[in-house]
Motif scaffolding. Structure first.
Motif, PDB file in Angstrom:
ATOM      1  N   PHE A  57     -29.985 -67.676  86.691  1.00 25.20           N
ATOM      2  CA  PHE A  57     -31.127 -68.240  86.927  1.00 25.20           C
ATOM      3  C   PHE A  57     -31.778 -67.402  88.222  1.00 25.20           C
ATOM      4  O   PHE A  57     -31.193 -66.998  88.925  1.00 25.20           O
ATOM      5  CB  PHE A  57     -30.705 -69.891  87.646  1.00 25.20           C
ATOM      6  CG  PHE A  57     -30.625 -70.890  86.466  1.00 25.20           C
ATOM      7  CD1 PHE A  57     -31.630 -71.726  85.938  1.00 25.20           C
ATOM      8  CD2 PHE A  57     -29.444 -70.965  86.156  1.00 25.20           C
ATOM      9  CE1 PHE A  57     -31.453 -72.367  84.858  1.00 25.20           C
ATOM     10  CE2 PHE A  57     -29.051 -71.900  85.192  1.00 25.20           C
ATOM     11  CZ  PHE A  57     -29.971 -72.757  84.468  1.00 25.20           C
ATOM     12  N   CYS A  58     -33.066 -67.261  87.940  1.00 29.25           N
ATOM     13  CA  CYS A  58     -33.818 -66.381  88.839  1.00 29.25           C
ATOM     14  C   CYS A  58     -35.200 -66.877  88.866  1.00 29.25           C
ATOM     15  O   CYS A  58     -36.014 -67.113  88.028  1.00 29.25           O
ATOM     16  CB  CYS A  58     -33.961 -64.902  88.252  1.00 29.25           C
ATOM     17  SG  CYS A  58     -34.253 -63.952  89.638  1.00 29.25           S
ATOM     18  N   LYS A  59     -35.680 -66.978  90.280  1.00 27.90           N
ATOM     19  CA  LYS A  59     -37.076 -67.696  90.447  1.00 27.90           C
ATOM     20  C   LYS A  59     -37.858 -66.390  90.228  1.00 27.90           C
ATOM     21  O   LYS A  59     -39.289 -66.707  90.345  1.00 27.90           O
ATOM     22  CB  LYS A  59     -37.137 -68.196  91.612  1.00 27.90           C
ATOM     23  CG  LYS A  59     -36.906 -67.384  93.088  1.00 27.90           C
ATOM     24  CD  LYS A  59     -37.351 -68.357  94.100  1.00 27.90           C
ATOM     25  CE  LYS A  59     -36.758 -67.718  95.546  1.00 27.90           C
ATOM     26  NZ  LYS A  59     -37.724 -66.532  95.891  1.00 27.90           N
ATOM     27  N   ASN A  60     -37.715 -65.041  90.128  1.00 31.31           N
ATOM     28  CA  ASN A  60     -38.254 -64.043  90.268  1.00 31.31           C
ATOM     29  C   ASN A  60     -38.708 -63.618  88.843  1.00 31.31           C
ATOM     30  O   ASN A  60     -38.021 -63.923  87.770  1.00 31.31           O
ATOM     31  CB  ASN A  60     -37.947 -62.801  91.070  1.00 31.31           C
ATOM     32  CG  ASN A  60     -37.908 -63.033  92.533  1.00 31.31           C
ATOM     33  OD1 ASN A  60     -38.795 -63.943  92.974  1.00 31.31           O
ATOM     34  ND2 ASN A  60     -36.982 -62.600  93.153  1.00 31.31           N
ATOM     35  N   ASN A  61     -39.532 -62.613  88.652  1.00 28.00           N
ATOM     36  CA  ASN A  61     -40.463 -62.160  87.266  1.00 28.00           C
ATOM     37  C   ASN A  61     -40.328 -60.779  87.189  1.00 28.00           C
ATOM     38  O   ASN A  61     -41.406 -60.382  86.759  1.00 28.00           O
ATOM     39  CB  ASN A  61     -41.465 -62.984  87.184  1.00 28.00           C
ATOM     40  CG  ASN A  61     -41.685 -63.532  85.889  1.00 28.00           C
ATOM     41  OD1 ASN A  61     -40.924 -63.555  84.975  1.00 28.00           O
ATOM     42  ND2 ASN A  61     -42.722 -64.230  85.707  1.00 28.00           N
ATOM     43  N   CYS A  62     -39.547 -59.991  87.720  1.00 22.82           N
ATOM     44  CA  CYS A  62     -39.401 -58.556  87.741  1.00 22.82           C
ATOM     45  C   CYS A  62     -39.715 -58.061  86.139  1.00 22.82           C
ATOM     46  O   CYS A  62     -39.195 -58.807  85.361  1.00 22.82           O
ATOM     47  CB  CYS A  62     -38.228 -57.790  88.086  1.00 22.82           C
ATOM     48  SG  CYS A  62     -37.641 -58.316  89.830  1.00 22.82           S
ATOM     49  N   TYR A  63     -40.578 -57.245  85.921  1.00 19.69           N
ATOM     50  CA  TYR A  63     -40.926 -56.746  84.605  1.00 19.69           C
ATOM     51  C   TYR A  63     -39.875 -56.244  83.740  1.00 19.69           C
ATOM     52  O   TYR A  63     -39.889 -56.331  82.519  1.00 19.69           O
ATOM     53  CB  TYR A  63     -42.342 -56.026  84.540  1.00 19.69           C
ATOM     54  CG  TYR A  63     -43.440 -56.575  85.353  1.00 19.69           C
ATOM     55  CD1 TYR A  63     -43.834 -57.930  84.677  1.00 19.69           C
ATOM     56  CD2 TYR A  63     -44.114 -55.693  86.012  1.00 19.69           C
ATOM     57  CE1 TYR A  63     -45.091 -58.448  85.549  1.00 19.69           C
ATOM     58  CE2 TYR A  63     -45.321 -56.360  86.726  1.00 19.69           C
ATOM     59  CZ  TYR A  63     -45.708 -57.710  86.518  1.00 19.69           C
ATOM     60  OH  TYR A  63     -46.639 -58.192  87.133  1.00 19.69           O
ATOM     61  N   TYR A  64     -38.882 -55.528  84.322  1.00 22.90           N
ATOM     62  CA  TYR A  64     -38.142 -54.787  83.817  1.00 22.90           C
ATOM     63  C   TYR A  64     -36.564 -55.643  83.492  1.00 22.90           C
ATOM     64  O   TYR A  64     -35.866 -55.449  82.708  1.00 22.90           O
ATOM     65  CB  TYR A  64     -37.413 -53.756  84.544  1.00 22.90           C
ATOM     66  CG  TYR A  64     -37.034 -54.137  86.131  1.00 22.90           C
ATOM     67  CD1 TYR A  64     -35.992 -54.493  86.650  1.00 22.90           C
ATOM     68  CD2 TYR A  64     -38.257 -53.804  86.919  1.00 22.90           C
ATOM     69  CE1 TYR A  64     -35.692 -54.802  87.605  1.00 22.90           C
ATOM     70  CE2 TYR A  64     -37.973 -54.156  88.383  1.00 22.90           C
ATOM     71  CZ  TYR A  64     -36.796 -54.552  88.884  1.00 22.90           C
ATOM     72  OH  TYR A  64     -36.696 -54.953  90.033  1.00 22.90           O
ATOM     73  N   CYS A  65     -36.632 -56.759  84.017  1.00 24.40           N
ATOM     74  CA  CYS A  65     -35.247 -57.422  84.056  1.00 24.40           C
ATOM     75  C   CYS A  65     -35.091 -58.764  83.152  1.00 24.40           C
ATOM     76  O   CYS A  65     -36.041 -59.626  82.946  1.00 24.40           O
ATOM     77  CB  CYS A  65     -34.987 -58.011  85.514  1.00 24.40           C
ATOM     78  SG  CYS A  65     -33.493 -58.895  85.803  1.00 24.40           S
ATOM     79  N   GLY A  66     -33.987 -58.655  82.462  1.00 25.15           N
ATOM     80  CA  GLY A  66     -33.675 -59.645  81.287  1.00 25.15           C
ATOM     81  C   GLY A  66     -33.594 -60.995  81.734  1.00 25.15           C
ATOM     82  O   GLY A  66     -33.509 -62.035  80.970  1.00 25.15           O
ATOM     83  N   ILE A  67     -33.275 -61.432  83.071  1.00 29.58           N
ATOM     84  CA  ILE A  67     -33.113 -62.678  83.488  1.00 29.58           C
ATOM     85  C   ILE A  67     -34.186 -63.186  84.361  1.00 29.58           C
ATOM     86  O   ILE A  67     -34.197 -64.272  84.893  1.00 29.58           O
ATOM     87  CB  ILE A  67     -31.784 -62.986  84.309  1.00 29.58           C
ATOM     88  CG1 ILE A  67     -31.688 -62.118  85.566  1.00 29.58           C
ATOM     89  CG2 ILE A  67     -30.692 -62.660  83.441  1.00 29.58           C
ATOM     90  CD1 ILE A  67     -30.490 -62.781  86.602  1.00 29.58           C
ATOM     91  N   ARG A  68     -35.390 -62.428  84.148  1.00 28.77           N
ATOM     92  CA  ARG A  68     -36.728 -63.020  84.844  1.00 28.77           C
ATOM     93  C   ARG A  68     -36.920 -64.411  84.339  1.00 28.77           C
ATOM     94  O   ARG A  68     -36.734 -64.641  83.341  1.00 28.77           O
ATOM     95  CB  ARG A  68     -37.874 -61.914  84.465  1.00 28.77           C
ATOM     96  CG  ARG A  68     -37.988 -61.596  82.858  1.00 28.77           C
ATOM     97  CD  ARG A  68     -38.884 -60.370  82.694  1.00 28.77           C
ATOM     98  NE  ARG A  68     -40.066 -60.275  83.436  1.00 28.77           N
ATOM     99  CZ  ARG A  68     -41.238 -60.903  82.971  1.00 28.77           C
ATOM    100  NH1 ARG A  68     -41.482 -61.388  81.778  1.00 28.77           N
ATOM    101  NH2 ARG A  68     -42.227 -60.861  83.788  1.00 28.77           N
ATOM    102  N   ARG A  69     -37.932 -65.072  85.328  1.00 26.60           N
ATOM    103  CA  ARG A  69     -37.826 -66.399  84.832  1.00 26.60           C
ATOM    104  C   ARG A  69     -38.570 -66.756  83.495  1.00 26.60           C
ATOM    105  O   ARG A  69     -38.497 -67.717  83.004  1.00 26.60           O
ATOM    106  CB  ARG A  69     -38.635 -67.200  86.165  1.00 26.60           C
ATOM    107  CG  ARG A  69     -39.982 -67.089  86.416  1.00 26.60           C
ATOM    108  CD  ARG A  69     -40.724 -67.872  87.547  1.00 26.60           C
ATOM    109  NE  ARG A  69     -42.179 -67.461  87.679  1.00 26.60           N
ATOM    110  CZ  ARG A  69     -42.793 -66.705  88.554  1.00 26.60           C
ATOM    111  NH1 ARG A  69     -42.013 -66.347  89.477  1.00 26.60           N
ATOM    112  NH2 ARG A  69     -43.982 -66.281  88.448  1.00 26.60           N
TER     113      ARG A  69
HETATM  114 FE1  FES Z   1     -34.645 -61.694  89.352  1.00 31.32          FE
HETATM  115 FE2  FES Z   1     -35.657 -59.527  89.623  1.00 31.32          FE
HETATM  116  S1  FES Z   1     -34.754 -60.654  90.969  1.00 31.32           S
HETATM  117  S2  FES Z   1     -35.850 -60.999  88.084  1.00 31.32           S
END
Ligand code: FES
Ligand code: 5AD
Length: 347
Positions: A57-69
């Protein structure tokens, strides 16, 4: 004097020298010097860290990351405290003396919950080091985890260039806050790891030069670098990925700039090249981080596509890993693998 000798002597690199090395010039000599410097500090030893991916689970939304919210396709999971402790017990029996608790920024794991988990691991395994890799928190939280027994913290800076940072992250995140976190962690007394992806969208020789200058300034104990690998359900799903060659060149350069640094041959490098991690070790890296997460969740911690998480990547196959490392000319040691300072000053 060659460019490689020059950067080794001054422990600094100009933008043009970086470009010259990234073009492949003096490549074999660069690699040899990085290996020699690594040998002077860490001999032929390779440190292992057991990676426990305890929440995606992740509250962030980094454009590169597969677990972004915003990735609705991600199948979310959290390990219970008991499952995390079981992973550590299993890892301990396999010979691990460092556990890396890595996860998305998951508010379920409050400071109280995290501190309970950290102190339980410490009381079960007082001879082990605990590394956290759980993102940006308040200084007070970092202080609490430290007091509970966590001694190391991984927080890649991702890029040290403001405009590039904004290309990789939504407005709600900032490079300045990321850097403040890294400095706070250092001040508290953590062994700190920074780092970045190679070949991320928008990266240039200039942004990479800023990364290296930032590392020289921060003087982290660890630097995690691996190729960017597109994840199909992210905004960067169709962007080209980073290359092994570029990652290896940067590993060697970082070894020359920061001789004592702990430098992992990352899973991402092993994902884009079947012998990527061995190549990493032969380019100056001295750490590998096998996966200790329960098998059922490994595929779900999908930061990027086609992540290796079976066979020899997995911690169960520590014997295979030992053989691979031995074939690359190194030996895995079963201790905490602390940062060393053998009188070679990091600038
Ligand atoms: Fe979770 Fe980047 S820190 S998507
Ligand atoms: N490719 C490679 N590395 C990635 N990370 C996140 N997404 C990707 C990707 N698509 C890296 C980030 C983060 C670390 C845990 O994984 O650098 O800090």
């Amino acid at each position: 004097m060659s460019v490689v000798d020059d950067i080794e002597a001054k422990k600094d690199i100009t933008r043009d020298e970086l470009q010259y090395l990234l073009e492949g010039n003096e490549g074999e000599y660069l690699r040899q010097r990085a290996v020699a410097v690594r040998k002077a500090v860490y001999g032929q030893e390779v440190f292992i860290r057991g990676l426990i991916e305890f929440t995606n689970f992740c509250k962030n939304n980094c454009y590169y990351c597969g677990i972004r919210r915003d990735n609705r396709q991600a199948s979310r999971y959290r390990l219970t405290a008991e499952e995390i402790l079981d992973c550590c017990q299993n890892g301990y029996e396999l010979g691990f003396r460092t556990f890396v608790l890595q996860g998305g920024e998951d508010e379920y794991f409050t400071d109280d919950r995290l501190c309970r988990i950290i102190s339980s691991i410490k009381s079960n395994h007082p001879d082990c080091a605990i590394t956290l890799s759980i993102g940006e928190k308040d200084r007070a939280s970092y202080q609490r985890y430290f007091e509970a027994g966590a001694e190391r913290y991984l927080l890649r800076h991702e890029t040290a260039d403001e405009a590039h940072y904004r290309k990789l992250h939504p407005r709600e995140m900032s490079l300045q806050h990321r850097k403040e976190c890294l400095y706070a962690l250092k001040e508290i007394g953590y062994q700190v790891g920074a780092g970045f992806m190679t070949g991320s969208p928008g990266q240039t020789v200039d942004t990479l030069h800023e990364d290296l200058q930032f590392l020289r300034e921060l003087k982290p104990h660890m630097v995690g670098i691996g190729p960017f690998i597109p994840q199909h359900d992210t905004p960067f799903g169709n962007e080209p990925g980073g290359t092994a060659a570029m990652t290896l060149t940067l590993l060697s350069i970082i070894r020359l700039l920061l001789p004592n640094v702990l430098l992992p041959a990352t899973t991402a490098l092993g994902t884009i090249d079947p012998v990527g991690r061995e190549k990493g070790l032969r380019a100056g890296a001295n750490v590998v981080m096998p996966n200790l997460s329960p098998k059922a969740v490994r595929k779900k911690y999908a930061l990027y596509d086609a992540k290796i998480c079976t066979g020899e990547e997995a911690a169960e196959c520590i014997v295979c890993l030992k053989n691979r490392v031995k074939n690359a000319g190194y030996n895995i040691v079963c201790d905490r693998g602390d940062y060393r300072n053998r009188g070679i000053e990091n600038v």
